[in-house]
Write a protein that holds these residues in place. Structure first.
Motif, PDB file in Angstrom:
ATOM      1  N   PHE A  69       4.463  -5.507   4.931  1.00  0.00           N
ATOM      2  CA  PHE A  69       3.793  -4.211   4.954  1.00  0.00           C
ATOM      3  C   PHE A  69       2.292  -4.391   5.212  1.00  0.00           C
ATOM      4  O   PHE A  69       1.671  -5.361   4.767  1.00  0.00           O
ATOM      5  N   GLN A  70       1.729  -3.423   5.897  1.00  0.00           N
ATOM      6  CA  GLN A  70       0.295  -3.394   6.144  1.00  0.00           C
ATOM      7  C   GLN A  70      -0.420  -2.755   4.942  1.00  0.00           C
ATOM      8  O   GLN A  70       0.023  -1.732   4.419  1.00  0.00           O
ATOM      9  N   GLY A  71      -1.510  -3.394   4.506  1.00  0.00           N
ATOM     10  CA  GLY A  71      -2.291  -2.836   3.411  1.00  0.00           C
ATOM     11  C   GLY A  71      -3.244  -1.761   3.898  1.00  0.00           C
ATOM     12  O   GLY A  71      -3.283  -1.448   5.093  1.00  0.00           O
ATOM     13  N   PRO A  72      -3.991  -1.169   3.000  1.00  0.00           N
ATOM     14  CA  PRO A  72      -4.018  -1.486   1.561  1.00  0.00           C
ATOM     15  C   PRO A  72      -2.887  -0.808   0.799  1.00  0.00           C
ATOM     16  O   PRO A  72      -2.213   0.082   1.325  1.00  0.00           O
ATOM     17  N   ILE A  73      -2.734  -1.229  -0.456  1.00  0.00           N
ATOM     18  CA  ILE A  73      -1.807  -0.532  -1.350  1.00  0.00           C
ATOM     19  C   ILE A  73      -2.392   0.853  -1.624  1.00  0.00           C
ATOM     20  O   ILE A  73      -3.533   0.972  -2.058  1.00  0.00           O
ATOM     21  N   PRO A  74      -1.644   1.923  -1.368  1.00  0.00           N
ATOM     22  CA  PRO A  74      -2.211   3.276  -1.506  1.00  0.00           C
ATOM     23  C   PRO A  74      -2.517   3.632  -2.963  1.00  0.00           C
ATOM     24  O   PRO A  74      -1.791   3.233  -3.884  1.00  0.00           O
ATOM     25  N   LYS A  75      -3.589   4.393  -3.132  1.00  0.00           N
ATOM     26  CA  LYS A  75      -3.971   4.842  -4.467  1.00  0.00           C
ATOM     27  C   LYS A  75      -2.935   5.779  -5.090  1.00  0.00           C
ATOM     28  O   LYS A  75      -2.890   5.946  -6.302  1.00  0.00           O
ATOM     29  N   SER A  76      -2.100   6.394  -4.232  1.00  0.00           N
ATOM     30  CA  SER A  76      -1.090   7.328  -4.747  1.00  0.00           C
ATOM     31  C   SER A  76      -0.110   6.676  -5.703  1.00  0.00           C
ATOM     32  O   SER A  76       0.525   7.351  -6.518  1.00  0.00           O
ATOM     33  N   LEU A  77       0.005   5.343  -5.653  1.00  0.00           N
ATOM     34  CA  LEU A  77       0.908   4.666  -6.587  1.00  0.00           C
ATOM     35  C   LEU A  77       0.460   4.830  -8.028  1.00  0.00           C
ATOM     36  O   LEU A  77       1.244   4.597  -8.958  1.00  0.00           O
ATOM     37  N   SER A  78      -0.775   5.231  -8.221  1.00  0.00           N
ATOM     38  CA  SER A  78      -1.266   5.451  -9.589  1.00  0.00           C
ATOM     39  C   SER A  78      -0.499   6.575 -10.290  1.00  0.00           C
ATOM     40  O   SER A  78      -0.560   6.705 -11.516  1.00  0.00           O
ATOM     41  N   ASN A  79       0.250   7.391  -9.518  1.00  0.00           N
ATOM     42  CA  ASN A  79       1.047   8.468 -10.113  1.00  0.00           C
ATOM     43  C   ASN A  79       2.295   7.953 -10.814  1.00  0.00           C
ATOM     44  O   ASN A  79       2.929   8.699 -11.576  1.00  0.00           O
ATOM     45  N   LEU A  80       2.652   6.721 -10.570  1.00  0.00           N
ATOM     46  CA  LEU A  80       3.904   6.177 -11.106  1.00  0.00           C
ATOM     47  C   LEU A  80       3.693   5.646 -12.521  1.00  0.00           C
ATOM     48  O   LEU A  80       3.857   4.458 -12.805  1.00  0.00           O
ATOM     49  N   THR A  81       3.377   6.531 -13.421  1.00  0.00           N
ATOM     50  CA  THR A  81       3.017   6.129 -14.787  1.00  0.00           C
ATOM     51  C   THR A  81       4.217   5.776 -15.654  1.00  0.00           C
ATOM     52  O   THR A  81       4.040   5.310 -16.779  1.00  0.00           O
ATOM     53  N   GLN A  82       5.441   6.013 -15.149  1.00  0.00           N
ATOM     54  CA  GLN A  82       6.631   5.645 -15.918  1.00  0.00           C
ATOM     55  C   GLN A  82       7.166   4.265 -15.551  1.00  0.00           C
ATOM     56  O   GLN A  82       8.198   3.837 -16.075  1.00  0.00           O
ATOM     57  N   LEU A  83       6.464   3.578 -14.671  1.00  0.00           N
ATOM     58  CA  LEU A  83       6.936   2.265 -14.248  1.00  0.00           C
ATOM     59  C   LEU A  83       7.025   1.279 -15.405  1.00  0.00           C
ATOM     60  O   LEU A  83       6.111   1.171 -16.225  1.00  0.00           O
ATOM     61  N   MET A  84       8.147   0.566 -15.452  1.00  0.00           N
ATOM     62  CA  MET A  84       8.328  -0.525 -16.402  1.00  0.00           C
ATOM     63  C   MET A  84       8.305  -1.887 -15.711  1.00  0.00           C
ATOM     64  O   MET A  84       8.088  -2.910 -16.354  1.00  0.00           O
ATOM     65  N   SER A  85       8.525  -1.847 -14.383  1.00  0.00           N
ATOM     66  CA  SER A  85       8.495  -3.078 -13.599  1.00  0.00           C
ATOM     67  C   SER A  85       7.912  -2.757 -12.232  1.00  0.00           C
ATOM     68  O   SER A  85       8.406  -1.875 -11.526  1.00  0.00           O
ATOM     69  N   LEU A  86       6.854  -3.480 -11.848  1.00  0.00           N
ATOM     70  CA  LEU A  86       6.234  -3.307 -10.538  1.00  0.00           C
ATOM     71  C   LEU A  86       6.036  -4.680  -9.916  1.00  0.00           C
ATOM     72  O   LEU A  86       5.349  -5.537 -10.492  1.00  0.00           O
ATOM     73  N   ARG A  87       6.649  -4.886  -8.745  1.00  0.00           N
ATOM     74  CA  ARG A  87       6.529  -6.167  -8.050  1.00  0.00           C
ATOM     75  C   ARG A  87       6.253  -5.907  -6.573  1.00  0.00           C
ATOM     76  O   ARG A  87       7.127  -5.420  -5.846  1.00  0.00           O
ATOM     77  N   ILE A  88       5.028  -6.208  -6.161  1.00  0.00           N
ATOM     78  CA  ILE A  88       4.612  -6.063  -4.777  1.00  0.00           C
ATOM     79  C   ILE A  88       4.036  -7.408  -4.339  1.00  0.00           C
ATOM     80  O   ILE A  88       3.347  -8.074  -5.124  1.00  0.00           O
ATOM     81  N   GLY A  89       4.315  -7.799  -3.108  1.00  0.00           N
ATOM     82  CA  GLY A  89       3.778  -9.075  -2.638  1.00  0.00           C
ATOM     83  C   GLY A  89       3.702  -9.150  -1.129  1.00  0.00           C
ATOM     84  O   GLY A  89       4.353  -8.376  -0.413  1.00  0.00           O
ATOM     85  N   ASP A  90       2.894 -10.067  -0.667  1.00  0.00           N
ATOM     86  CA  ASP A  90       2.852 -10.435   0.741  1.00  0.00           C
ATOM     87  C   ASP A  90       2.418  -9.290   1.651  1.00  0.00           C
ATOM     88  O   ASP A  90       3.029  -9.042   2.698  1.00  0.00           O
ATOM     89  N   ILE A  91       1.345  -8.604   1.239  1.00  0.00           N
ATOM     90  CA  ILE A  91       0.733  -7.593   2.086  1.00  0.00           C
ATOM     91  C   ILE A  91       0.005  -8.306   3.236  1.00  0.00           C
ATOM     92  O   ILE A  91      -0.685  -9.310   3.022  1.00  0.00           O
ATOM     93  N   VAL A  92       0.142  -7.768   4.441  1.00  0.00           N
ATOM     94  CA  VAL A  92      -0.355  -8.484   5.616  1.00  0.00           C
ATOM     95  C   VAL A  92      -1.870  -8.423   5.731  1.00  0.00           C
ATOM     96  O   VAL A  92      -2.537  -9.441   5.945  1.00  0.00           O
ATOM     97  N   ASN A  93      -2.463  -7.252   5.596  1.00  0.00           N
ATOM     98  CA  ASN A  93      -3.919  -7.173   5.747  1.00  0.00           C
ATOM     99  C   ASN A  93      -4.439  -6.008   4.918  1.00  0.00           C
ATOM    100  O   ASN A  93      -3.693  -5.395   4.148  1.00  0.00           O
ATOM    101  N   GLY A  94      -5.710  -5.690   5.074  1.00  0.00           N
ATOM    102  CA  GLY A  94      -6.313  -4.653   4.268  1.00  0.00           C
ATOM    103  C   GLY A  94      -6.901  -5.229   2.995  1.00  0.00           C
ATOM    104  O   GLY A  94      -6.769  -6.421   2.695  1.00  0.00           O
ATOM    105  N   SER A  95      -7.554  -4.384   2.244  1.00  0.00           N
ATOM    106  CA  SER A  95      -8.164  -4.799   0.986  1.00  0.00           C
ATOM    107  C   SER A  95      -7.864  -3.751  -0.068  1.00  0.00           C
ATOM    108  O   SER A  95      -8.130  -2.560   0.128  1.00  0.00           O
ATOM    109  N   SER A  96      -7.287  -4.177  -1.175  1.00  0.00           N
ATOM    110  CA  SER A  96      -6.840  -3.242  -2.210  1.00  0.00           C
ATOM    111  C   SER A  96      -7.563  -3.490  -3.519  1.00  0.00           C
ATOM    112  O   SER A  96      -7.969  -4.619  -3.831  1.00  0.00           O
ATOM    113  N   SER A  97      -7.693  -2.426  -4.300  1.00  0.00           N
ATOM    114  CA  SER A  97      -8.208  -2.530  -5.659  1.00  0.00           C
ATOM    115  C   SER A  97      -7.029  -2.615  -6.625  1.00  0.00           C
ATOM    116  O   SER A  97      -5.923  -2.147  -6.331  1.00  0.00           O
TER     117      SER A  97
END
Length: 437
Positions: free
Chosen positions: A309-337
């Motif tokens: 996947f092309q980065g960055p990781i979108p800020k909209s993921l901050s809405n997922l406040t019920q997450l118990m498991s989050l695993r993201i890896g191997d973003i191709v480019n971009g810069s994320s906070s």
């Protein structure tokens, strides 16, 4: 005496009829037949001094036990005869033939525990015996025998799990039109997932994980609008996911990991509003990291490692406040906070490995993550010191922060649960604490 016997016989029949039909017991002293029989008895020379009443009372008194036994016998016989007259439920003939054909094509045999006398929907297939993860019931089926007043059975569950057999998914499966669950896990099924699977519209659960199935996913899968879980992981499926998967609005769990899927995740998946688990790791997905995932606020488990996947990781993921498991890896480019995880305080495991993160750990108040057991932020551009609060998290067992740009020193103490730590290839300074071995 003959008339008295007739009276007694009629009395017994009256009592039996009354009990059987729920009517009150008859009154023999006032019934027309009793009066007529009594009069007839007197005309034939019977005594009028009350001897009839005495005999009647004596008969009732001395014959009561025999009468009750006779009555009970008649009632039980009637019920037994009725039960025997009720036909035993039989499997729908088309479905019975389908089950037998599926077993034969896969080189399996129906177990006698559920294929009693050649009737598949019998024995444990219709009782309370558990089917899921029951090694003593494999292969196995479960049936619903309520159709046509309890005389016709339909196969609702088919399980063939982890057995030593191979071959394509048999064509006869399409005849099991009442299936609600299909379990073909850990098997040696080959070939494609057939398009006719879309005809089985009662299906709520499909599990074909850990097989060498291949080919693209048929768009007909979108017809299964009752589907709640779809498990296709660890196969050889390829191609793009069909847009029709967005029709599965009742879907709660979707496992498509460890395949060869490619292209972007379809934007139609944004319609899966009650989706709670999405495992899509270890594929060849490309395109921009899907922003729509941030709208799936019921998500508990999200895994997207091992893609491109092309980065960055979108800020909209901050809405997922019920997450118990989050695993993201191997973003191709971009810069994320890393700040987008700030309110995900229910997380048990957090993996953001090789995600092009450029930030400091101070962007997140880690002291709130009391359920966290695994933290992996390795292979990112994370600078600054490691917050002491991380070393004091009560549930944390594993920390992987290698190949980042962290600086500063390690603390003198940590929790006893924290047993696996990796801080290699950083810019740490000072002496190692005693807990480093």
């Amino acid at each position: 005496m003959e008339n008295f016997n007739c009276l007694f016989t009629y009395s017994m029949l009256s009592i039996y009829t009354s009990i059987s039909n729920g009517y009150p017991l008859p009154s023999f002293d006032s019934s027309p037949l009793t009066v007529r029989l009594q009069s007839d008895y007197l005309r034939r020379g019977g005594s009028g001094d009350g001897s009839l009443s005495k005999r009647w009372s004596s008969c009732l008194r001395h014959g009561s036990v025999l009468f009750l036994l006779l009555l009970l016998s008649v009632l039980c016989s009637s019920r037994t005869a009725a039960a025997q007259a009720q036909p035993q439920p039989r499997t729908d003939p088309t479905e019975a033939a389908a089950v037998n054909a599926i077993m034969a094509k896969l080189g399996l045999q129906a177990q006698p525990a559920w294929n009693v006398s050649g009737n598949p929907c019998s024995g444990v297939a219709t009782d309370d015996t558990l089917l899921d993860d029951n090694p003593n019931f494999n292969p196995g089926i479960k049936c619903d025998c309520t159709d046509q007043n309890g005389t016709l059975c339909h196969v609702t569950i088919l399980k063939i799990n982890g057995l030593d057999a191979a071959g394509p998914i048999p064509e006869e499966l399409r005849n099991l039109t009442r299936l609600t669950k299909l379990d073909f896990r850990k098997y040696s099924l080959t070939g494609p997932l057939p398009a006719f699977i879309g005809e089985l519209t009662d299906l709520m659960h499909i599990t074909v994980g850990t097989n060498p199935l291949s080919g693209p996913i048929p768009k007909e899968l979108g017809n299964l609008t009752n589907l709640q879980s779809l498990a296709l992981g660890s196969n050889h499926f390829n191609g793009s996911l069909p847009d029709e998967l967005g029709k599965l609005t009742k879907l709660q769990e979707m496992y498509i990991d460890s395949n060869n899927f490619s292209g972007p995740l379809p934007a139609t998946l944004s319609q899966l509003k009650i989706l709670s688990s999405l495992w899509a790791s270890d594929n060849n997905f490309t395109g921009q990291f899907p922003d729509f995932l941030g709208s799936l606020t019921n998500m508990n488990h999200l895994r997207l490692q091992g893609n491109s996947f092309q980065g960055p990781i979108p800020k909209s993921l901050s809405n997922l406040t019920q997450l118990m498991s989050l695993r993201i890896g191997d973003i191709v480019n971009g810069s994320s906070s890393i700040a987008f995880i700030g309110n995900m305080t229910s997380l048990g495991d957090l993996v953001l490995r090789n995600c092009k993160i450029s930030d400091t750990l101070a962007s997140v108040e880690f002291s709130k993550f009391v359920k966290l057991t695994l933290l992996d932020l390795s292979f990112n551009n994370i600078t600054g010191q490691i917050p002491l609060s991380i070393f004091n998290l009560p549930s944390l067992n594993f920390i992987f922060l290698g190949n980042t740009s962290l600086s500063g020193t390690l603390p003198a103490t940590k929790t006893q649960l924290l047993t696996s730590l990796d801080f290699s290839y950083n810019h740490l300074s000072g002496s190692f604490p005693s807990w480093v071995t």
